[in-house]
Design a protein around this motif. Structure first.
Motif, PDB file in Angstrom:
ATOM      1  N   UNK A  75       0.675  -1.134  -0.217  1.00 26.74           N
ATOM      2  CA  UNK A  75      -0.003  -0.151   0.003  1.00 26.74           C
ATOM      3  C   UNK A  75       0.958   1.327  -0.057  1.00 26.74           C
ATOM      4  N   UNK A  76       1.829   1.380   0.894  1.00 27.32           N
ATOM      5  CA  UNK A  76       2.731   2.373   0.889  1.00 27.32           C
ATOM      6  C   UNK A  76       3.582   2.816  -0.611  1.00 27.32           C
ATOM      7  N   UNK A  77       3.904   1.558  -1.021  1.00 28.20           N
ATOM      8  CA  UNK A  77       4.658   1.566  -2.315  1.00 28.20           C
ATOM      9  C   UNK A  77       3.804   2.061  -3.267  1.00 28.20           C
ATOM     10  N   UNK A  78       2.506   1.682  -3.317  1.00 36.32           N
ATOM     11  CA  UNK A  78       1.585   2.188  -4.494  1.00 36.32           C
ATOM     12  C   UNK A  78       1.338   3.603  -4.258  1.00 36.32           C
ATOM     13  N   UNK A  79       0.851   4.031  -3.043  1.00 33.17           N
ATOM     14  CA  UNK A  79       0.659   5.548  -2.747  1.00 33.17           C
ATOM     15  C   UNK A  79       2.025   6.443  -3.012  1.00 33.17           C
ATOM     16  N   UNK A  80       3.295   5.845  -2.625  1.00 31.92           N
ATOM     17  CA  UNK A  80       4.440   6.448  -3.412  1.00 31.92           C
ATOM     18  C   UNK A  80       4.672   6.781  -4.686  1.00 31.92           C
ATOM     19  N   UNK A  81       4.471   5.560  -5.261  1.00 30.63           N
ATOM     20  CA  UNK A  81       4.701   5.533  -6.907  1.00 30.63           C
ATOM     21  C   UNK A  81       3.600   6.567  -7.287  1.00 30.63           C
ATOM     22  N   UNK A  82       2.590   6.638  -6.979  1.00 38.40           N
ATOM     23  CA  UNK A  82       1.392   7.572  -7.594  1.00 38.40           C
ATOM     24  C   UNK A  82       1.809   8.994  -7.368  1.00 38.40           C
ATOM     25  N   UNK A  83       2.334   9.211  -6.269  1.00 35.76           N
ATOM     26  CA  UNK A  83       2.990  10.466  -5.947  1.00 35.76           C
ATOM     27  C   UNK A  83       4.138  10.746  -6.794  1.00 35.76           C
ATOM     28  N   UNK A  84       5.170  10.200  -7.006  1.00 38.26           N
ATOM     29  CA  UNK A  84       6.153  10.238  -7.765  1.00 38.26           C
ATOM     30  C   UNK A  84       5.925  10.318  -9.343  1.00 38.26           C
ATOM     31  N   UNK A  85       4.868   9.739  -9.879  1.00 33.52           N
ATOM     32  CA  UNK A  85       4.579   9.616 -11.136  1.00 33.52           C
ATOM     33  C   UNK A  85       3.491  10.617 -11.477  1.00 33.52           C
ATOM     34  N   UNK A  86       2.972  11.329 -10.451  1.00 36.49           N
ATOM     35  CA  UNK A  86       2.134  12.482 -10.334  1.00 36.49           C
ATOM     36  C   UNK A  86       0.647  11.864 -11.196  1.00 36.49           C
ATOM     37  N   UNK A  87       0.183  10.697 -10.549  1.00 39.42           N
ATOM     38  CA  UNK A  87      -1.069  10.121 -11.218  1.00 39.42           C
ATOM     39  C   UNK A  87      -2.094  10.533 -10.131  1.00 39.42           C
ATOM     40  N   UNK A  88      -3.264  10.842 -10.524  1.00 36.39           N
ATOM     41  CA  UNK A  88      -4.169  11.349  -9.768  1.00 36.39           C
ATOM     42  C   UNK A  88      -5.521  10.667  -9.941  1.00 36.39           C
ATOM     43  N   UNK A  89      -5.454  10.077 -10.942  1.00 37.91           N
ATOM     44  CA  UNK A  89      -6.809   9.034 -11.509  1.00 37.91           C
ATOM     45  C   UNK A  89      -6.282   7.822 -12.246  1.00 37.91           C
TER      46      UNK A  89
END
Length: 179
Positions: A149-163
């Motif tokens: 879960x933490x990895x997915x959240x961090x990747x989404x943040x690093x890749x600037x994914x919002x949806x």
């Protein structure tokens, strides 16, 4: 077919997954191939220790993981191209956007803490269950779930994914970022 021949075939079938997992650790295809080769050699040399009926892939991933950590401890005093700046000067950048997206994903993945990256790849990319990943990592199932879960959240943040629409068509990236 004999048990030995069946195990040999299963070992060979696991090589692509082992190679992908090794590349995620090393970020170097040659070192990853060496790691996979050593994993297969050790597995075959110790095949009598494998318990038929258990998950062969989990056993192989554990061997690979342990080999990587042993190698990492030995190499910690060597100079590496951790940020890829030297390698970036030596290669031609791709023209295709999907390849660029994938490289961005790999760069973001490399920024994750090792334990989170490992859990995410085992569950998201290799398709292991949380229980199997916990066995490979030698931690509790809840720890694996938390790391993923933490990895997915961090990747989404690093890749600037919002949806979900931001994920694009790449199945590997979607598998890693969605639960």
């Amino acid at each position: 077919m004999s048990v030995e021949a069946t195990l040999r075939d299963e070992l060979l079938a696991a090589i692509p997954s082992l190679r992908a997992f090794a590349i995620s650790f090393t970020n170097n295809r040659d070192r990853a191939d060496d790691l996979v080769q050593e994993t297969i050699l050790r597995a075959w040399a110790n095949i009598e220790k494998f318990q038929p009926g258990t998950n062969l892939n989990a056993w192989l991933f554990t061997i690979l993981r342990n080999l990587f950590h042993s190698e990492y401890r030995k190499r910690k005093y060597e100079t590496e191209d951790a940020d890829g700046s030297y390698a970036a000067r030596l290669k031609t950048h791709p023209d295709q956007q999907s390849h660029l997206d994938f490289e961005g994903f790999r760069a973001a993945l490399a920024k994750l803490p090792r334990d989170q990256r490992e859990a995410l790849l085992l569950v998201g990319a290799q398709g292991l269950s949380y229980e199997e990943a916990a066995q490979v990592c030698n931690v509790a199932v809840g720890t694996v779930k938390s790391r993923v879960n933490r990895a997915r959240l961090k990747l989404a943040y690093l890749l600037d994914l919002n949806s979900d629409a931001d994920l694009g068509p790449d199945a590997v990236i979607k598998a890693a970022l969605t639960g």
